[in-house]
Enzyme design. Structure first.
Site, mmCIF file in Angstrom:
data_model
loop_
_atom_site.group_PDB
_atom_site.id
_atom_site.type_symbol
_atom_site.label_atom_id
_atom_site.label_comp_id
_atom_site.label_asym_id
_atom_site.label_seq_id
_atom_site.Cartn_x
_atom_site.Cartn_y
_atom_site.Cartn_z
ATOM 1 N N HIS A 169 0.963 -1.130 0.042
ATOM 2 C CA HIS A 169 -0.034 0.021 -0.009
ATOM 3 C C HIS A 169 0.776 1.082 -0.170
ATOM 4 O O HIS A 169 1.501 1.772 0.991
ATOM 5 C CB HIS A 169 -0.938 -0.103 1.412
ATOM 6 N N ASN B 244 -2.643 6.757 -0.754
ATOM 7 C CA ASN B 244 -3.702 7.378 0.319
ATOM 8 C C ASN B 244 -2.963 7.710 1.490
ATOM 9 O O ASN B 244 -3.657 7.804 2.856
ATOM 10 C CB ASN B 244 -4.632 6.229 0.584
ATOM 11 N N TYR C 101 -0.496 6.885 3.328
ATOM 12 C CA TYR C 101 0.193 6.154 4.284
ATOM 13 C C TYR C 101 1.823 5.984 4.230
ATOM 14 O O TYR C 101 2.397 7.007 3.454
ATOM 15 C CB TYR C 101 -0.230 4.826 4.131
#
Length: 368
Positions: A181, A184, A186
């Site tokens: 990931h 977004n 992070y």
């Protein structure tokens, strides 16, 4: 339906996928407590949606300090690995393929979610105005983030190793691969974007330095489980959770080129999809296609017509449908036969039980 772009088979590493439809990662906050363990209910949920060509699990934290929201699952303890094994076995029994999304939220958390510790990030810059979900003393609610501390170079090496171990754990849990990931807002995103990275060492400043953490994590997980089992999710134009880049087209074209050179099996692009979101230019998508030779997945409020066009035009190989998969466990069949899509209930997206998770019926009204 072999002429339908969405239902042409696709080779992804060692996997033969039955269609080009992806169920992307979606936080549902239903892991068992204490311990953040995937449950039998979650296994049912994912198995119901195994008709997707590829499922990517909800974000699963690689360590206790990587947790951003209450009731989200982890993949760092033996109990968590065993919980996820139930999920992967259930999906495989239905003929599906599933990757685990590996997640470290960095600064997008609160001490209440990480045992009272101060969150960490690329730099000691707070995600201003960002709220996260906590469960403090059995009292759930939203609180604003706090100022993180910058990871030291030695600590960065430790986090890279946590990603490596999480990738190994995912394979032991039966996942077909992992997705990093990097979107977004992070941790990986916090290193990558210029406005969330104020470092002056080898991890900050120049674009190549800001790409270093992404490179090291990819090399670590790829060296552990093989690049044919590694995907990466990026969100070039998103400003979620306070991360902003001064020149996203330059930054993310460079990131895509790097990931192509490293040989990751897919690049998953999350387009900004809120009202008044910046539009991702066709020229930008084509630039990514030119520098990244692997499988390209796009997500962001796609309907079937837009998805077919994206594949037919060549800049996407697969398309992910997020919220539609919540309320439509048989979404691929609905797409194949042009059946209506059911709406989801926003009140049941995060937390709770089977309601709003596994009780959505198929198009014919039968239980999923």
């Amino acid at each position: 339906m072999s002429h339908d772009p969405l239902f042409c088979p696709l080779r992804l590493g060692q996997l033969s996928l039955q269609n080009r439809i992806v169920m992307p990662p979606m936080t549902r906050s239903r892991a068992a407590q204490p311990g953040d363990v995937a449950t039998d209910l979650m296994a049912t949920y994912y198995a119901q949606r195994a008709g997707a060509g590829l499922i990517v699990s909800e974000g699963t934290q690689i360590s206790p300090t990587g947790k951003g929201y209450a009731w989200t699952p982890g993949i760092y303890s033996p109990e968590q690995v065993a919980g996820w094994r139930k999920v992967t076995d259930a999906v495989h029994a239905k003929g599906g393929a599933i990757f685990a999304q590996l997640w470290h939220v960095g600064r997008v958390t609160h001490p209440d979610n990480i045992g009272g510790a101060q969150p960490v990030s690329a730099s000691a810059l707070r995600a201003e105005g960002v709220r996260v979900f906590v469960d403090k003393d059995n009292t759930p609610g939203f609180v604003e983030t706090v100022t993180p501390r910058a990871l030291s170079v030695e600590e960065i090496a430790g986090v890279v190793n946590e990603y490596r171990q999480a990738a190994r754990n995912a394979i032991e849990a039966g996942f077909d691969g992992i997705e990093l990931h990097g979107a977004n807002g992070y941790l990986i995103n916090q290193f990558l974007d210029s406005e969330s990275n104020a470092r002056t060492d080898q991890y900050g400043g120049s674009l190549q330095n800001r790409l270093r953490f992404l490179r090291e994590v990819v090399e670590a997980v790829g060296g552990e489980i093989g690049m044919e089992r590694v995907g990466v999710r990026l969100a070039p134009l998103t400003t979620l959770n306070g991360t902003v880049d001064a020149d996203p087209e330059q930054t993310y074209t460079a990131a895509a080129r790097l990931l192509g050179e490293l040989g990751v099996v897919y690049l998953h692009i999350a387009e900004a999809d809120w009202d008044d979101a910046p539009v991702m230019r066709g020229e930008f998508k084509q630039a990514l296609r030119e520098v990244y030779p692997g499988t390209l997945i796009y997500a962001g409020k796609y309907d079937a017509a837009r998805a077919r066009a994206a594949i037919a035009e060549g800049w996407a190989d697969m398309v992910a449908f997020g919220r539609p998969f919540v309320a439509n466990p048989d979404l691929p069949e609905r797409i194949r036969h042009d059946l209506p899509w059911a709406p989801h209930d926003p009140a049941t997206l995060f937390g709770g039980d089977a309601k709003g998770l596994t009780d959505y019926p198929k198009a014919d009204g039968s239980a999923a």
